[in-house]
Design an enzyme around this catalytic site. Structure first.
Site, PDB file in Angstrom:
ATOM      1  N   LYS A  87      84.415  58.083 -46.786  1.00  0.00           N
ATOM      2  CA  LYS A  87      84.030  57.924 -45.379  1.00  0.00           C
ATOM      3  C   LYS A  87      84.909  58.840 -44.537  1.00  0.00           C
ATOM      4  O   LYS A  87      86.143  58.771 -44.612  1.00  0.00           O
ATOM      5  CB  LYS A  87      84.242  56.466 -44.994  1.00  0.00           C
TER       6      LYS A  87
HETATM    7  C1  E4P Z   1      81.120  50.454 -40.937  1.00  0.00           C
HETATM    8  O1  E4P Z   1      80.864  51.438 -41.576  1.00  0.00           O
HETATM    9  C2  E4P Z   1      81.751  50.511 -39.611  1.00  0.00           C
HETATM   10  O2  E4P Z   1      83.074  50.927 -39.702  1.00  0.00           O
HETATM   11  C3  E4P Z   1      81.631  49.151 -38.992  1.00  0.00           C
HETATM   12  O3  E4P Z   1      80.277  48.739 -39.086  1.00  0.00           O
HETATM   13  C4  E4P Z   1      82.132  49.067 -37.563  1.00  0.00           C
HETATM   14  O4  E4P Z   1      81.791  47.794 -37.057  1.00  0.00           O
HETATM   15  P1  E4P Z   1      82.450  47.193 -35.718  1.00  0.00           P
HETATM   16  O5  E4P Z   1      81.959  47.998 -34.566  1.00  0.00           O
HETATM   17  O6  E4P Z   1      81.932  45.778 -35.691  1.00  0.00           O
HETATM   18  O7  E4P Z   1      83.936  47.282 -35.880  1.00  0.00           O
END
Ligand code: E4P
Length: 218
Positions: A87
């Site tokens: 990521k």
């Molecule tokens: C996943 O890939 C993201 O980092 C995550 O969905 C972020 O979610 P949030 O906005 O609830 O922290």
């Protein structure tokens, strides 16, 4: 549409996996911190533990924000397990790193995407997934699902193979909206996945069936 669970909590990952509907997992540094996983060694072991449970795509995020650092960390993460997807944040060095990883057949998830322009760059660099953040856009009065829809449309029009992974999903309604706009994946908290099951007519119907069964069978 594929379902990923958005957590680093092993119990929740196991529960979703055992439901039989899980296609992968996304984590981020905040989710890892929430589980109290400290130190690179423990964090790497945790990613491998998640891979062993789901045997499907597991997004693990780099911490570096410079190109060389992202390459080093991404290669280390990718070597942990074949299910790891690296990521990478949607910044200039991140796009460059995604291009590098794509040439090495290391799969990537371009994260922190809030515009179609960012999604265009991620696709051109060869990202496997692009993650528009639905809930965080809604939080500031924008329309997160509309962004997912625009990215899906752009990718289909130009034939990009990057999959649209709707992230920052907060509730079951968001999941249904992702289906309606044709997202490839939604990464969701367990509560939002379980919320899809809830319907008062299902509960009332089941109760009546059981009562009627008992009335003739004792
Ligand atoms: C996943 O890939 C993201 O980092 C995550 O969905 C972020 O979610 P949030 O906005 O609830 O922290």
């Amino acid at each position: 549409m594929k379902f990923f669970i958005d957590t680093a909590n092993l119990d929740q990952i196991r529960e979703a996996y055992e439901m039989g509907v899980l296609d992968g997992v996304t984590t981020n540094p905040s989710l890892m911190a929430k589980e109290g996983i400290k130190g690179t060694g423990s964090q790497q072991k945790h990613y491998v533990d998640i891979c062993k449970i789901v045997q499907a795509d597991v997004s693990a995020e780099v911490i570096a924000t410079d190109y060389e650092g992202m390459i080093r960390e991404g290669e280390e993460l990718a070597a942990l397990n074949p299910h790891i997807v690296v990521k990478v944040p949607c910044i200039a060095d991140g796009i460059k790193a995604i291009k590098y990883f794509s040439g090495k057949e290391i799969r990537t998830n371009c994260t922190l995407v809030f515009s179609t322009g960012q999604a265009l760059l991620a696709a051109k660099a060869g990202a496997t997934y692009v993650s528009p953040f639905v809930g965080r856009l809604d939080d500031i009065g924008e329309d997160g699902i509309a962004l997912v829809a625009r990215i899906v449309e752009m990718y289909r029009y130009y034939g990009y193979e990057t999959q649209v992974l709707a992230a920052s999903i907060r509730n079951s309604r968001h999941i249904i909206q992702c289906v309606e706009v044709g997202a490839d994946v939604a990464t969701c908290p367990l509560s939002a996945i379980k919320g899809l099951l809830k319907h008062p007519l299902t509960d009332a119907g089941l109760q009546k069936f059981l009562e009627d069964y008992k009335s003739i069978n004792g």
